[in-house]
Every structure is written in structure tokens, then in C-alpha cells.
Enzyme design. Structure first.
Site, mmCIF file in Angstrom:
data_model
loop_
_atom_site.group_PDB
_atom_site.id
_atom_site.type_symbol
_atom_site.label_atom_id
_atom_site.label_comp_id
_atom_site.label_asym_id
_atom_site.label_seq_id
_atom_site.Cartn_x
_atom_site.Cartn_y
_atom_site.Cartn_z
ATOM 1 N N ASN A 145 49.446 28.367 -92.526
ATOM 2 C CA ASN A 145 50.737 29.044 -92.690
ATOM 3 C C ASN A 145 51.418 28.527 -93.964
ATOM 4 O OD1 ASN A 145 53.293 30.081 -92.522
ATOM 5 N ND2 ASN A 145 53.564 29.642 -90.344
ATOM 6 N N CYS B 272 59.590 31.903 -93.306
ATOM 7 C CA CYS B 272 58.323 32.657 -93.365
ATOM 8 C C CYS B 272 58.543 34.150 -93.593
ATOM 9 C CB CYS B 272 57.505 32.443 -92.100
ATOM 10 S SG CYS B 272 57.064 30.731 -91.822
ATOM 11 N N HIS C 119 52.277 38.496 -91.893
ATOM 12 C CA HIS C 119 52.493 37.071 -92.178
ATOM 13 C C HIS C 119 51.325 36.292 -91.573
ATOM 14 C CE1 HIS C 119 54.073 33.113 -92.385
ATOM 15 N NE2 HIS C 119 54.452 33.043 -91.123
#
Ligand code: ACO
Length: 319
Positions: A268, A100, A238
Site C-alpha cells: 500500500n 490513500c 486503490h
């Protein structure tokens, strides 16, 4: 983003979960999944093509392609070489793997390579097909992720806007700490069991690390660029979880209205999440030329980092 949109209610038809649980714990409402014959390089190619069009550069001028991904089409070669082939570009092309945090890591690599003086027009792509790593029997992880890709074009150019004495990527800080390897990982891999594996995550611990390390790295990047949090026009974090985004905003004492959040729309998407959020903010005329932007991300490894950027011509598009 891919076309197949899946709401929490739709997910609840095949997973023992509910819109209420997912929304309250994560802020996520929808995610998008690739179709059966769609791959990470397809999404990455689409995002790169749009970014090139927006930047009004010729594909012949692209000399560097970096794809941040954890979900390559094949174990090797790199997904970036496939994107290069699809674009018809003549560039150095390779992948960066920091899960990520991949987009921040890839930006850092691109910045160094451009600063070294050889490369002038670089595409940095964040692209992940996280749906392929989901164990649908594990409701604690499968409800959180989606697929997507976003891209930016980084160019070496002289700042002719006299309003600002700084321009472009002002600072990049990146970190890794393998002692936290097991907190977020797949249970498979090429050299361990020759499987792709599924995501396994210690949710509560990841939550605490995320809030601490995202705040710490943003603070560090601000210091390196000699800026204060109050000078930031927009924070693009993020997009993992709205509760993490809000907790970091609280801790950093930044007005939540300056924090771009798109997690409810796509869940996500790993390395794609920051460029997708950037794209939303630019296309909605939130981020404007000259704005000072903070970005930060954390992912498996653990790996984390932050960037401070004075936006030039904002150029990125999504799939
Ligand atoms: N639907 C319904 N109930 C569920 C679900 C679900 N999808 N998943 C778990 N539950 C249940 C559990 O079984 C448990 O039930 P019990 O109390 O009867 O045992 C209850 O909900 C609470 O479970 P917890 O795991 O304690 O839930 P928590 O409040 O910690 O929330 C979550 C879980 C959302 C994963 C949280 O820990 C979190 O946000 N962690 C951060 C992780 C994250 O965002 N990771 C993204 C990837 S990492 C990254 O990108 C940085």
C-alpha cells in the site's frame, strides 16, 4: 518506485511475521523503501519529470502542480512547491491531503480548476513515504505499506477523435466522514503532540468500510457519467489489499480480469497506488487510447471517492 525492494521473507527477518501470513491476508509480496536521504519530493519530482516527458509538454507550459501526499518533506511549505522548484516550473503548486484517497481528491481539484478555464497543463502526483509512519513493533500495519510516487499530466484539449462523444474525466465523486477518524490515523501531529506519529488501524473495520464505500462510490461515479459497469474496460482500484480488491470486484460484478492489481509488487503506497497501477497497465499495453477506466480509493478520514475517465493519450510514469 524507490530502489530498495523488501520481500516478505526479508521483512520476516526483523518482524515476527511470515510470507504466508502476509500473502494470504493481503496479497502483498514486496514493497520498496526510500533510502536514508530520499524524500517524498524526490520521488514526486522523478515521477513528474517522466510524466512531462511522456506527455511531450514543455515544463514551461505546466501551470498547475498538485501533490497528493500525507508524508510531506516538511510540515510546511507544501511538497508541491519543492517539486515546482526542482522542475523549474512556473506554476501554482499545492498539496492535497486525503491519505490513500489523495490521488482521486487531487484529480477532482485539478479537473475543477481546468474546467474553470484558467489552467491548461496540470501535473497531478500521488507520492508517499509511508515507511516513515510505520511502527516496526506493530506487525499488523508495518507489513502492509511501502513507498512510491506516480504522476499524470492533465491537459485541456479538444476531442478530435470522433469515435467517442465523451473524453477525459467524465465524473469525480468524493466523500469524507470524520466520525470514522479514529479507525485509521497516526498517533501524532503538529498541533496535538508535535510528533509525526505512527499509523494505527482497526484492520477489520477498515476492511468492511473499504468494500462498501469503494463499491458505493464507483456506482455513484458510473451514474453521474451515465455509464454501466459492463462498459468499463479497466478498473484501477486503490492498491491496499488484494482481498479488498477481489471483494469489490465480486460485489460490483466486474470481471476480475478487468481489474488492475499491482499490490503484490509494492504494498500500500497510499496516494501513489493508483498512478503506479495506471503506469503498469499503460506500459504493459493493457490500457489503450479510448478505453473507459474506473478508479476508486479510500483512506483515513475516512475519505473516499471514484472517477470515470475516457483515456486520451495515457501519460504517467513512476518511481
Ligand atoms: N504476521 C503474522 N501474524 C500476524 C500479523 C503479521 N504481520 N499481524 C497480525 N497477526 C496475527 C494476529 O496477532 C492474530 O493472531 P491471534 O489470532 O493469535 O490473535 C492473527 O494474526 C489474526 O489477526 P487479525 O487482525 O484478526 O487479522 P485479519 O485477518 O483481520 O487481517 C488485516 C489483518 C490484513 C490488516 C485485515 O484486517 C485487513 O486487510 N484490513 C484492511 C486494512 C487495510 O488493507 N488497510 C490498508 C490501509 S487502509 C486503506 O488503504 C484503505
Amino acid at each position: 518506485m524507490p530502489l530498495n525492494k523488501c520481500s516478505n521473507d526479508e521483512l520476516s527477518e526483523f518482524i515476527d511475521t511470515s510470507d504466508e501470513w502476509i500473502s494470504k491476508r493481503s496479497g502483498i509480496k514486496n514493497r520498496h523503501f526510500v533510502s536514508a536521504d530520499e524524500t517524498t519530493s524526490d520521488m514526486a519530482y522523478f515521477a513528474a519529470k517522466k510524466a512531462i516527458e511522456s506527455a511531450q509538454v514543455s515544463v514551461n507550459d505546466i501551470d498547475l502542480i498538485i501533490v497528493a501526499t500525507t508524508t510531506p518533506d516538511n510540515t510546511f511549505p507544501s511538497t508541491a512547491t519543492l517539486v515546482q522548484k526542482k522542475l523549474g516550473a512556473n506554476s501554482v503548486s499545492f498539496d492535497v491531503q486525503a491519505v490513500c484517497a489523495g490521488f482521486i481528491f487531487a484529480l477532482s481539484v485539478a479537473k475543477s480548476m481546468i474546467t474553470d478555464g484558467i489552467y491548461k497543463n496540470c501535473i497531478v502526483i500521488g507520492a508517499d513515504t509511508m515507511s516513515k509512519l510505520l511502527d516496526w513493533k506493530d506487525r499488523t500495519t508495518s507489513v502492509l505499506f511501502g513507498d512510491g510516487a506516480g504522476a499524470v499530466v492533465l491537459q485541456k484539449f479538444r476531442n478530435e477523435n470522433k469515435k467517442y462523444d465523451d473524453w477525459g474525466i467524465l465524473s469525480n465523486v468524493i466523500h469524507s466522514d470524520g466520525q470514522f477518524y479514529d479507525l485509521l490515523k497516526t498517533n501524532g501531529g503538529v498541533s496535538s503532540n508535535q510528533k509525526v506519529g505512527f499509523i494505527e488501524m482497526s484492520g477489520k473495520e477498515i476492511f468492511k468500510h473499504a468494500v462498501d464505500k469503494l463499491s458505493f462510490s464507483l456506482d455513484e461515479a458510473l451514474k453521474v457519467s451515465n455509464k454501466k459497469i459492463t462498459e468499463i474496460d479497466w478498473l484501477v482500484p486503490h492498491q491496499a489489499n488484494q482481498r479488498i480488491i477481489s471483494a469489490v470486484a465480486d460485489k460490483m460484478k466486474i470481471d476480475i480480469n478487468k481489474v488492475i492489481s499491482t499490490v503484490k509488487n509494492h504494498g500500500n503506497t497510499s496516494a501513489a497506488s493508483i498512478p503506479l497501477a495506471l503506469d503498469h497497465a499503460v506500459s504493459s499495453n493493457m490500457i489503450l487510447n479510448g478505453n473507459l477506466i474506473g478508479m476508486h480509493a479510500i483512506g483515513g478520514g475516512l475519505s473516499w471517492g471514484a472517477s470515470i475517465i475516457r483515456i486520451g493519450k495515457p501519460i504517467f510514469l513512476k518511481k
